[in-house]
Design a protein around this motif. Sequence first.
Motif, PDB file in Angstrom:
ATOM      1  N   GLU A  12      -8.558  -4.592  -1.796  1.00 46.46           N
ATOM      2  CA  GLU A  12      -7.369  -6.287  -2.354  1.00 46.46           C
ATOM      3  C   GLU A  12      -6.488  -7.064  -1.551  1.00 46.46           C
ATOM      4  N   PRO A  13      -6.688  -8.100  -1.148  1.00 44.60           N
ATOM      5  CA  PRO A  13      -5.856  -8.402  -0.241  1.00 44.60           C
ATOM      6  C   PRO A  13      -4.021  -8.554  -0.001  1.00 44.60           C
ATOM      7  N   LEU A  14      -3.498  -8.207   0.483  1.00 39.12           N
ATOM      8  CA  LEU A  14      -1.813  -7.864   0.229  1.00 39.12           C
ATOM      9  C   LEU A  14      -1.251  -9.773  -0.067  1.00 39.12           C
ATOM     10  N   SER A  15      -1.022  -9.819  -1.086  1.00 36.92           N
ATOM     11  CA  SER A  15      -0.677 -11.096  -1.597  1.00 36.92           C
ATOM     12  C   SER A  15       1.172 -10.803  -1.593  1.00 36.92           C
ATOM     13  N   ARG A  16       1.911 -12.145  -2.179  1.00 41.26           N
ATOM     14  CA  ARG A  16       3.021 -12.099  -2.543  1.00 41.26           C
ATOM     15  C   ARG A  16       3.619 -11.589  -3.924  1.00 41.26           C
ATOM     16  N   GLU A  17       1.913 -12.084  -4.768  1.00 39.12           N
ATOM     17  CA  GLU A  17       2.319 -12.232  -5.969  1.00 39.12           C
ATOM     18  C   GLU A  17       2.309 -10.013  -6.077  1.00 39.12           C
ATOM     19  N   ARG A  18       1.466  -9.948  -5.856  1.00 40.70           N
ATOM     20  CA  ARG A  18       0.775  -8.035  -5.748  1.00 40.70           C
ATOM     21  C   ARG A  18       2.042  -7.289  -5.184  1.00 40.70           C
ATOM     22  N   SER A  50       3.358  -4.993   7.195  1.00 38.18           N
ATOM     23  CA  SER A  50       2.268  -6.707   6.881  1.00 38.18           C
ATOM     24  C   SER A  50       3.275  -7.592   5.809  1.00 38.18           C
ATOM     25  N   TYR A  53       5.061 -10.701   6.519  1.00 39.02           N
ATOM     26  CA  TYR A  53       4.568 -11.916   6.290  1.00 39.02           C
ATOM     27  C   TYR A  53       4.846 -12.707   4.720  1.00 39.02           C
ATOM     28  N   HIS A  54       4.526 -11.803   3.925  1.00 44.63           N
ATOM     29  CA  HIS A  54       4.682 -12.306   2.351  1.00 44.63           C
ATOM     30  C   HIS A  54       6.294 -12.420   2.096  1.00 44.63           C
TER      31      HIS A  54
END
Length: 231
Positions: A12-18, A50, A53-54
Motif C-alpha cells: 500500500e503506497p504511503l500517503s498523507r492520509e495513511r 519518505s 514528502y507528505h
Amino acid sequence: MSRSSSERTAREPLSRERALAAAVALADAEGLKALTMRRLAAELGVEAMSLYYHLPGKEGLLDGLAETVIGEIDAAVARTAPAGDWRAGLRQRFLAARQVMLGHPWAPGLLSSRRTIPFGVYAYYDAIVATLLAGGFSPRIAHRALHAFGSLALGFAQEIFSPAAAGGHTDVDAAEAELSELAGALPHLTAMMAAEAHDAADPALGWCDSQVEFEFTVDLLLDGIDRARHG
C-alpha cells in the motif's frame, strides 16, 4: 488468499492520509511525546525520509494532526440529528466535538499550541456564526458569543493553572498535595477543590475540565447569549 491480502497491505503506497491515521493511533496509544518522524516511519514500515514528502517535518506533522482532529469534529457534527433551533443545534455541535476530544485527550493541548490556525477551524466557527445569524442574532452579539464560547465550541475547556499554549502540564497529585499544605492560607479554594473532586465516572480532559462542568458552562453561555439577544 490471506497472503495476497497481506502483500497488498505491505505494498500500500504511503500517503498523507495513511501517515496521519497512523500518527493519530500512535498519539492515542502513547501520547504526543511518543510521536516523532522516526517512530511514525517505523510504525508505517517506511524510511523516515519518505515521510517528508507528505509531511514537512514535525511541525507539518502536528499541523496535519490538528487538521485531522477538526475533520473528525466536522464528521461527528454531521452525524448528529439536525436540531430544531439555534440553541439545540449549538449544544449538539459542542457535545459532538467533545466526544472527539475525549477520544483524543492530547488534542486540546495540540490545538491550543499551533502557530497557525487550520482553515478547518475558521470554517467550523463560520458555521457557528451562521447558526447564530439564522437564529436571529445580530453580528455584534454573534461576535461576542464566539469570544464567550472560546474552546468550548471545540469540545474542551482551557485549563486555568496549566495553559497548554505555554507547554504547561499540571501534576494533579502534586498540585492537590500543595493545596492541602496551603489550606490555612487558601481556605476557600481548598474547600471548593475538596468538595468538587471529579467523580471517576465523569469524563475529564484536565484538572478543571469534566463533562459535568463542560455542560454546565455551555448551558450557562447559551442562556446568557439568548438574554443578550433580547436585551
